[in-house]
Design an enzyme around this catalytic site. Structure first.
Site, PDB file in Angstrom:
ATOM      1  N   LYS A 184      -9.646  -9.100  -5.121  1.00  0.00           N
ATOM      2  CA  LYS A 184      -8.612  -9.245  -6.170  1.00  0.00           C
ATOM      3  C   LYS A 184      -7.279  -9.025  -5.470  1.00  0.00           C
ATOM      4  CE  LYS A 184      -5.947  -7.597  -8.646  1.00  0.00           C
ATOM      5  NZ  LYS A 184      -4.493  -7.930  -8.583  1.00  0.00           N
ATOM      6  N   GLU A 257      -6.424   3.107   0.750  1.00  0.00           N
ATOM      7  CA  GLU A 257      -5.339   2.974   1.742  1.00  0.00           C
ATOM      8  C   GLU A 257      -4.043   2.960   0.947  1.00  0.00           C
ATOM      9  OE1 GLU A 257      -5.552   3.050   4.881  1.00  0.00           O
ATOM     10  OE2 GLU A 257      -7.414   2.157   5.586  1.00  0.00           O
ATOM     11  N   CYS A 291       3.703  -0.270   4.909  1.00  0.00           N
ATOM     12  CA  CYS A 291       3.256   1.102   4.642  1.00  0.00           C
ATOM     13  C   CYS A 291       3.474   1.995   5.855  1.00  0.00           C
ATOM     14  CB  CYS A 291       1.797   1.097   4.221  1.00  0.00           C
ATOM     15  SG  CYS A 291       0.743   0.215   5.386  1.00  0.00           S
ATOM     16  N   GLU A 389       8.399   7.247  -1.454  1.00  0.00           N
ATOM     17  CA  GLU A 389       8.261   6.039  -0.644  1.00  0.00           C
ATOM     18  C   GLU A 389       9.356   5.045  -1.064  1.00  0.00           C
ATOM     19  OE1 GLU A 389       4.834   3.419  -1.237  1.00  0.00           O
ATOM     20  OE2 GLU A 389       4.607   3.319   0.938  1.00  0.00           O
TER      21      GLU A 389
HETATM   22  P1  NAD Z   1       0.059  -1.514  -6.447  1.00  0.00           P
HETATM   23  O1  NAD Z   1      -0.650  -0.219  -6.474  1.00  0.00           O
HETATM   24  O2  NAD Z   1       1.051  -1.805  -7.504  1.00  0.00           O
HETATM   25  O3  NAD Z   1      -0.987  -2.733  -6.511  1.00  0.00           O
HETATM   26  C1  NAD Z   1      -2.006  -2.877  -5.546  1.00  0.00           C
HETATM   27  C2  NAD Z   1      -3.108  -3.736  -6.131  1.00  0.00           C
HETATM   28  O4  NAD Z   1      -3.731  -3.023  -7.195  1.00  0.00           O
HETATM   29  C3  NAD Z   1      -2.645  -5.062  -6.728  1.00  0.00           C
HETATM   30  O5  NAD Z   1      -3.590  -6.046  -6.431  1.00  0.00           O
HETATM   31  C4  NAD Z   1      -2.618  -4.763  -8.210  1.00  0.00           C
HETATM   32  O6  NAD Z   1      -2.768  -5.909  -9.017  1.00  0.00           O
HETATM   33  C5  NAD Z   1      -3.809  -3.848  -8.351  1.00  0.00           C
HETATM   34  N1  NAD Z   1      -3.795  -2.965  -9.516  1.00  0.00           N
HETATM   35  C6  NAD Z   1      -2.728  -2.521 -10.231  1.00  0.00           C
HETATM   36  N2  NAD Z   1      -3.147  -1.716 -11.237  1.00  0.00           N
HETATM   37  C7  NAD Z   1      -4.490  -1.641 -11.143  1.00  0.00           C
HETATM   38  C8  NAD Z   1      -5.504  -0.949 -11.879  1.00  0.00           C
HETATM   39  N3  NAD Z   1      -5.205  -0.160 -12.914  1.00  0.00           N
HETATM   40  N4  NAD Z   1      -6.783  -1.086 -11.499  1.00  0.00           N
HETATM   41  C9  NAD Z   1      -7.107  -1.848 -10.430  1.00  0.00           C
HETATM   42  N5  NAD Z   1      -6.205  -2.543  -9.700  1.00  0.00           N
HETATM   43  C10 NAD Z   1      -4.903  -2.430 -10.049  1.00  0.00           C
HETATM   44  O7  NAD Z   1       0.718  -1.641  -5.010  1.00  0.00           O
HETATM   45  P2  NAD Z   1       1.631  -2.819  -4.453  1.00  0.00           P
HETATM   46  O8  NAD Z   1       3.001  -2.704  -5.027  1.00  0.00           O
HETATM   47  O9  NAD Z   1       0.917  -4.118  -4.570  1.00  0.00           O
HETATM   48  O10 NAD Z   1       1.655  -2.460  -2.894  1.00  0.00           O
HETATM   49  C11 NAD Z   1       2.575  -1.589  -2.324  1.00  0.00           C
HETATM   50  C12 NAD Z   1       1.929  -0.254  -2.026  1.00  0.00           C
HETATM   51  O11 NAD Z   1       0.798  -0.436  -1.195  1.00  0.00           O
HETATM   52  C13 NAD Z   1       2.849   0.671  -1.272  1.00  0.00           C
HETATM   53  O12 NAD Z   1       2.746   1.969  -1.806  1.00  0.00           O
HETATM   54  C14 NAD Z   1       2.305   0.632   0.142  1.00  0.00           C
HETATM   55  O13 NAD Z   1       2.589   1.776   0.914  1.00  0.00           O
HETATM   56  C15 NAD Z   1       0.850   0.489  -0.112  1.00  0.00           C
HETATM   57  N6  NAD Z   1       0.181  -0.068   1.065  1.00  0.00           N
HETATM   58  C16 NAD Z   1      -0.634   0.746   1.784  1.00  0.00           C
HETATM   59  C17 NAD Z   1      -1.246   0.257   2.924  1.00  0.00           C
HETATM   60  C18 NAD Z   1      -2.160   1.113   3.756  1.00  0.00           C
HETATM   61  O14 NAD Z   1      -2.840   0.559   4.587  1.00  0.00           O
HETATM   62  N7  NAD Z   1      -2.199   2.412   3.575  1.00  0.00           N
HETATM   63  C19 NAD Z   1      -1.032  -1.065   3.310  1.00  0.00           C
HETATM   64  C20 NAD Z   1      -0.197  -1.852   2.537  1.00  0.00           C
HETATM   65  C21 NAD Z   1       0.407  -1.355   1.410  1.00  0.00           C
END
Ligand code: NAD
Length: 539
Positions: A184, A257, A291, A389
């Site tokens: 997803k 992650e 990240c 962040e």
């Molecule tokens: P997000 O948490 O808003 O969304 C991530 C994913 O989760 C998306 O696909 C979203 O549609 C889905 N999602 C949202 N609500 C959900 C729910 N209730 N249940 C299941 N899935 C749900 O994050 P984002 O804005 O897409 O990404 C940015 C964040 O990701 C930043 O905090 C960044 O640091 C982190 N990130 C971490 C890593 C790592 O490897 N640690 C890598 C990349 C990004």
């Protein structure tokens, strides 16, 4: 592969079957540099997500039975195809995520080609059965081995900032281990995920073995609540915590992650020119939406002002613009929501007295989502910019006096994803690296750990649980089973019923024989365990 096809849903009403056309929600793929709508896609419904998982489950047995070597052969075909199409894929990433084309090529395509290389070279060795010699004398009659079995169906929920390399590296590891996969992707980067699935299918991986369900958080929640066997989630801390709670209720294993607030420590013996170039690239790569990016920078007081001056000079030279233009360095941010977070943190810092040395403004003349690369001085840990962040093109810099203070500041955070230490003294850098609470610490570099396919990737504290990439990432994709085969099947084991005084003495003897510090007691124990001595006779 579900693309969120709109279709009539059957509803059961008072025993009658009625067909209703329910309006399907859409996700809109937009070029963040221009605001141009690239495509509208229907969100997969809950039912469609569950059906995708059911198809993945039905396909899993045959996929697992194929064996590791045949799956590795398919990974080679995928790797070859991706290499052949690298430019096409990088262009799509650049258009949908906004990053400079060359970053799409290096931090996305190259990372995936190399992750495939790592698995092609190592997966067979790492996944095969592992014999385990037994140290306990009583267990020496058994041949033990660790067997690594696929979980079944792995769900992958991924973010928009590395829309190709994150789901691809996770899917590659899951697939080679014999799992099927349902991804997803972020609602902002669906096209890239669909392209990834298409590459797998063109390489010969069956359609039901890798599927993409397009949609927003609701589709992610549907995947979480489906019959998947494990979830690999990459995203923000708040979403990660919600997912962990739901997963805990049904003991669904998860890898999380999550976000970071990665510190960079510049010690007084660092090379200012090298460290400032590292800080500028580390803070602004992918417009700071990484990240692992430099989210806060600490510089030994002696170097503070010259370091700031070098950073400001280099930042002012950065060319901001559309990522498809090869002569730019920094692209747009993904959308207004992300821009607003950055803007509000910078304004908070400004109101608290920070010096904005360059940037600190939107660049509307370039397009809808551009923010100027920004360098801040005189920040403190009371400001949001040093605690939350930011995920944008901001480099806040703060002075320190001693290594102890620098380490304390680095660890003064709820996050612990990566960190970097800059020094000419490698052993000093290594010593400080060990004191920083983070999943990865780089000495004299930033961010690049994501490109080391051998290195485990993941965080501590709020930055997450579990690992992706490398050996430990592969281990997350398998259930560990222990198989022990007794070599003496005709023999009853001495510890079976029934118990009694003689047996107890024998077991006491066995314990002494193996673990007593006294040679005399060990000998007596051996005789007692063999039944030669029956009681507490003295030797
Ligand atoms: P997000 O948490 O808003 O969304 C991530 C994913 O989760 C998306 O696909 C979203 O549609 C889905 N999602 C949202 N609500 C959900 C729910 N209730 N249940 C299941 N899935 C749900 O994050 P984002 O804005 O897409 O990404 C940015 C964040 O990701 C930043 O905090 C960044 O640091 C982190 N990130 C971490 C890593 C790592 O490897 N640690 C890598 C990349 C990004």
């Amino acid at each position: 592969m579900w693309r969120g096809r709109s279709r009539p849903r059957r509803i059961f009403l008072l025993g009658m079957v009625t067909e209703l056309q329910i309006a399907t929600r859409k996700v809109i793929s937009v070029n963040p540099a221009t605001g141009e709508v690239l495509r509208q896609l229907d969100c997969a419904s809950e039912l469609e997500v569950h059906e995708a998982v059911a198809c993945a489950r039905a396909a899993q047995h045959a996929w697992s039975e194929l064996g590791t070597m045949r799956r590795i052969a398919l990974l080679k075909d995928f790797q070859h195809l991706l290499h052949e199409r690298n430019s096409e894929v990088a262009r799509l990433i650049s258009r949908e995520a906004g990053k400079p084309y060359v970053e799409a090529l290096t931090t996305e395509v190259l990372v995936v080609v190399d992750a495939a290389r790592y698995l092609i070279e190592n997966a067979y060795r790492l996944l095969r059965d592992e014999p385990v010699p037994h140290g306990n004398l009583a267990m020496k009659t058994k041949a033990g081995r660790i067997v690594r079995e696929p979980y079944g169906v792995i769900g992958i929920i991924s973010p928009w900032n590395y829309p190709f390399s994150i789901p691809a590296t996770e899917a590659l590891a899951a697939l080679v281990a014999g799992n099927t996969v349902v991804v997803k992707p972020s609602e902002f980067t669906s096209l890239v995920a669909l392209e990834l699935a298409s590459l797998f299918h063109q390489a010969g991986v069956p359609k039901d073995v890798v599927q993409v369900v397009v949609g927003d958080g609701a589709a992610g929640a549907a995947l979480l609540n489906s019959e998947i066997d494990k979830l690999i989630f990459t995203g923000s801390v708040p979403t990660g915590k919600r997912i962990a709670q739901t997963a805990a209720a049904r003991l669904l294993p998860v890898v999380l992650e999550l976000g970071g607030k990665d510190p960079m420590l510049v010690l007084e013996d660092a090379d200012i020119d090298v460290a400032s170039s590292g800080a500028v690239w580390g803070a602004f790569v992918n417009a700071g939406q990484t990240c692992l990016s430099v989210e806060r920078c600490y510089v030994q007081r002696k170097l503070y002002e010259p370091f700031l001056e070098a950073c400001v000079g280099k930042t002012k030279q950065l060319r901001v613009g559309n990522g498809m233009n090869r002569e730019i360095d920094v692209g747009p941010m993904i959308n207004e929501r992300q821009l607003h977070i950055v803007e509000s943190q910078v304004e908070d810092a400004r109101a608290c007295g920070t010096r904005v040395l360059t940037g600190g403004t939107r660049l509307p003349e370039l397009g809808p989502n551009f923010y100027a690369p920004t360098v801040l001085a005189d920040v403190t840990h009371d400001m949001r910019i040093m605690r939350e962040e930011t995920f944008g093109p901001v480099l806040p810099v703060m002075p320190f006096d001693t290594d102890d203070e620098a380490t304390r500041l680095a660890n003064d955070s709820e996050y612990g994803l990566t960190a970097s230490v800059w020094t000419r003294d490698r052993s000093r850098g290594d010593a400080i690296a060990r004191r920083i609470a983070a999943g990865t610490v780089l000495v004299n570099d930033v961010v690049s750990c994501f490109g080391i396919s051998e290195a485990p990737h993941g965080g501590v504290k709020s930055s997450g649980v579990g690992r992706t990439h490398g050996r430990f990432g592969l281990e997350e994709m398998v259930c560990i089973k222990y198989v022990a085969v007794d070599r003496l099947p005709w023999m009853k084991k001495v510890w079976w019923y029934r118990y009694g005084e003689a047996f107890t003495r024998q077991m006491e003897g066995l314990l002494d024989m193996q673990f007593s510090r006294s040679a005399r007691r060990r000998l007596r124990g051996a005789l007692r365990s063999a039944g030669v001595l029956a009681g507490k006779e003295r030797l």
